[in-house]
Design a protein around this motif. Structure first.
Motif, mmCIF file in Angstrom:
data_model
loop_
_atom_site.group_PDB
_atom_site.id
_atom_site.type_symbol
_atom_site.label_atom_id
_atom_site.label_comp_id
_atom_site.label_asym_id
_atom_site.label_seq_id
_atom_site.Cartn_x
_atom_site.Cartn_y
_atom_site.Cartn_z
ATOM 1 N N HIS A 175 -3.712 8.614 -6.940
ATOM 2 C CA HIS A 175 -2.260 7.320 -6.693
ATOM 3 C C HIS A 175 -3.722 6.071 -7.598
ATOM 4 N N GLN A 197 0.454 -1.004 0.363
ATOM 5 C CA GLN A 197 0.668 -0.233 -0.230
ATOM 6 C C GLN A 197 0.895 1.622 0.102
ATOM 7 N N GLU A 198 2.251 1.466 0.886
ATOM 8 C CA GLU A 198 2.794 2.356 0.820
ATOM 9 C C GLU A 198 3.398 2.759 -0.396
ATOM 10 N N HIS A 223 0.569 3.714 -3.361
ATOM 11 C CA HIS A 223 -0.071 5.437 -2.861
ATOM 12 C C HIS A 223 0.904 6.530 -2.792
ATOM 13 N N ASN A 224 2.339 6.084 -3.129
ATOM 14 C CA ASN A 224 3.351 6.562 -3.110
ATOM 15 C C ASN A 224 3.689 7.193 -4.553
ATOM 16 N N THR A 279 -9.119 9.322 -6.462
ATOM 17 C CA THR A 279 -8.337 8.482 -5.145
ATOM 18 C C THR A 279 -6.892 8.842 -4.371
ATOM 19 N N ASP A 280 -7.363 10.273 -5.168
ATOM 20 C CA ASP A 280 -6.001 11.299 -4.622
ATOM 21 C C ASP A 280 -4.614 10.781 -4.981
ATOM 22 N N VAL A 308 -5.485 2.052 -6.501
ATOM 23 C CA VAL A 308 -5.838 1.851 -5.326
ATOM 24 C C VAL A 308 -5.660 0.074 -5.671
ATOM 25 N N LYS A 351 2.460 8.683 -7.728
ATOM 26 C CA LYS A 351 1.276 9.392 -8.310
ATOM 27 C C LYS A 351 1.299 9.663 -9.586
ATOM 28 N N TYR A 405 -7.148 -2.281 4.145
ATOM 29 C CA TYR A 405 -6.398 -1.872 2.914
ATOM 30 C C TYR A 405 -6.814 -1.816 1.146
#
Length: 500
Positions: free
Chosen positions: A364, A347-348, A351-352, A361-362, A366, A354, A406
């Motif tokens: 990133h 997940q890290e 999500h990092n 979804t901000d 999912v 971009k 998650y």
């Protein structure tokens, strides 16, 4: 290529519709429009990265979740449809729109919250029930792919009760159903009716309404295809999966896996997803030309990309060399903790990274626990405990609940119950309430004596698989996948739940 085309044309087991779609896929396969670098192709060749047969030139989003509430209020200029005035017009309008909603399967993968869509039109209950039953029958016979999914709840409605009753009477595979469940909103009697329905036809499944609401920032959400959580009025551009069971072969040890192999694989797969999204958004013209976008039933900025994962259990067992059951994933504390650590790091890294077109979804992609494909052998879906290794139900729920938070775009577990469970559906509701409090996102049940069963996320009839096994034609193309899963993934050998 010509031999492949001729083989499809001459295949007597395929229906005309199935041939048509396979021929279209073969034509798309002749194109080569994506910039796939050698390091990405290396992992595609090894089966570590798999695009799940999306084709070489994305010309529609994989999953589309139109705003059907808006459609019911405004109708459609393109389809020349006015807002409905009664139950017959309401069901007809929806059926017409469904025929024009594309997806990876060419069929709609999301039909809307059909109980709340139809509830305003229920005046005469006898007439409404006839209309709803015919509506569901037509869906099953014309949308011949059980990745098609309708939603119910969380409130109890007359329409919802009628849909459940008709679903049992029709005994059909399509549409798949999910009840958005919240024990503070959904009355027990409605939830029990849903469980009784599930024990007969393997649907609806239960989604944790509170958890999804939180993850979608208080907005309603769609459950599409198998169990995919997506924004209403949007969808998913693509779903590509990372096969951890094969990726682990690249790692020297746990540290190498977590610190080097995993982030490198995430980077390769995300860049591949970028290519697919970029072509769809910038070159295919889908969002510029679709009437769904022009009439604001979908919005480009409500789409995201789904980063799928399979084979966590096999990855963990391989890297720690677990052979005894007490050491394996689902049983051993060290194995389970390592599984959580892998998903946390995954997940890290995801999500990092971009991305350009995933505002909803901000920016990133999912995570999605992918359910597998029919040719998978010895690879468990998402983060599930392998079939044959399932512990007792309470332990199983506590273990799997660690992974569900998650995966906002979809994860779930399936629990078949023996035929005695139908005598006490209230006890299953208690189990679901407890599972959601533990942190489970999605819960599915079916009865072992039912004809309709849940394969991984979609539904298939055992009798239809037997027909296909005898080389007879079947109307639902997902039966092909079900038969493959039966042969390769032991889906009929899941641990049966009863008095545990």
């Amino acid at each position: 290529m010509s031999e492949q085309i001729l083989s499809i044309i001459k295949n007597n087991v395929l229906t005309y519709e199935q041939k048509l779609r396979q021929l279209a896929g073969a034509a798309e396969g002749t194109l080569n429009v994506l910039n796939i670098t050698p390091d990405i192709q290396e992992y595609r060749d090894k089966g570590i990265i798999c695009d799940l047969f999306e084709g070489n030139a994305p010309y529609r989003a994989r999953y589309i979740t139109p705003d059907y509430e808006k459609f019911m209020k405004q109708g459609s200029k393109f389809l020349d449809i006015k807002p409905a005035k009664d139950i017959w017009e309401a069901t007809t309008n929806l059926l017409i729109l469904y025929n024009h909603v594309p997806s990876i399967t060419s069929y709609p993968v999301y039909l809307g919250n059909i109980d709340t869509l139809l509830e305003p039109y229920i005046k005469d209950e006898e007439e409404a029930y006839k209309a709803i039953k015919l509506f569901l029958l037509q869906i099953d016979r014309t949308i011949t792919d059980s990745f098609c999914h309708a939603n119910l709840g969380p409130h109890k409605t007359k329409a919802g009760e009628m849909i459940l009753k008709a679903t049992v009477e029709l005994d059909t595979m399509t549409p798949n159903l999910t009840l958005k469940y919240d024990e503070d909103i959904t009355p027990d009697d409605f939830a029990v009716q849903a469980i009784e329905t599930s024990l007969k036809v393997a649907k609806p499944s239960f989604s944790n309404y509170k958890m999804f609401q939180k993850d979608f920032y208080g907005k309603d959400y769609a459950i599409a295809s198998c169990y995919n959580g997506l924004s209403i009025g949007g969808g998913a551009y693509t779903l590509v999966r990372l096969n951890l069971a094969k990726l682990v072969e690249e790692a020297k040890n746990e540290e190498d896996l977590l610190s080097h192999i995993l982030p490198d694989a995430v980077n390769r797969m995300a860049r591949y997803m970028d290519e697919r999204v970029k072509f769809l958004v910038e070159e295919s013209g889908f969002f510029e030309s679709s009437f769904l976008a022009k009439e604001e039933l979908i919005h480009r900025d409500r789409f995201s990309g789904m980063f799928g994962v399979v084979g966590l259990a096999e990855c963990v067992n391989k890297i720690i060399g677990a052979e005894k059951q007490e050491d394996r994933f689902g049983w051993g504390r060290y194995a389970d903790d390592l599984g959580v650590k892998i998903i946390e790091k995954l997940q890290e890294y995801v999500h990092n990274y971009k991305v350009k077109y995933c505002e909803i979804t901000d920016n990133h992609y999912v995570l999605h626990a992918q359910v597998g494909i029919d040719t998978d052998y010895g690879i468990s879906p998402g983060c599930r405990i392998p079939i044959g290794d399932e512990p007792a139900l309470p332990k199983h729920i506590k273990q799997t609940a660690k992974f569900h938070p998650y995966f906002k775009s979809g994860i779930g577990d399936i629990f078949p119950f023996d035929e005695m469970a139908s005598k006490n559906p209230e006890s299953i509701l208690d189990i679901i309430k407890g599972a959601f409090k533990e942190g489970m996102r999605y819960f599915s049940v079916y009865s072992t004596d039912a004809d309709v069963i849940r394969i991984t996320g979609y539904l298939v009839k055992k009798s239809e698989m037997e027909k296909l096994h005898r080389n007879e034609q079947v109307i639902q193309q997902t039966v092909v996948f079900g038969l493959g899963a039966r042969e390769n993934s032991k889906i009929l050998e899941r641990k049966i739940r009863g008095n545990e």
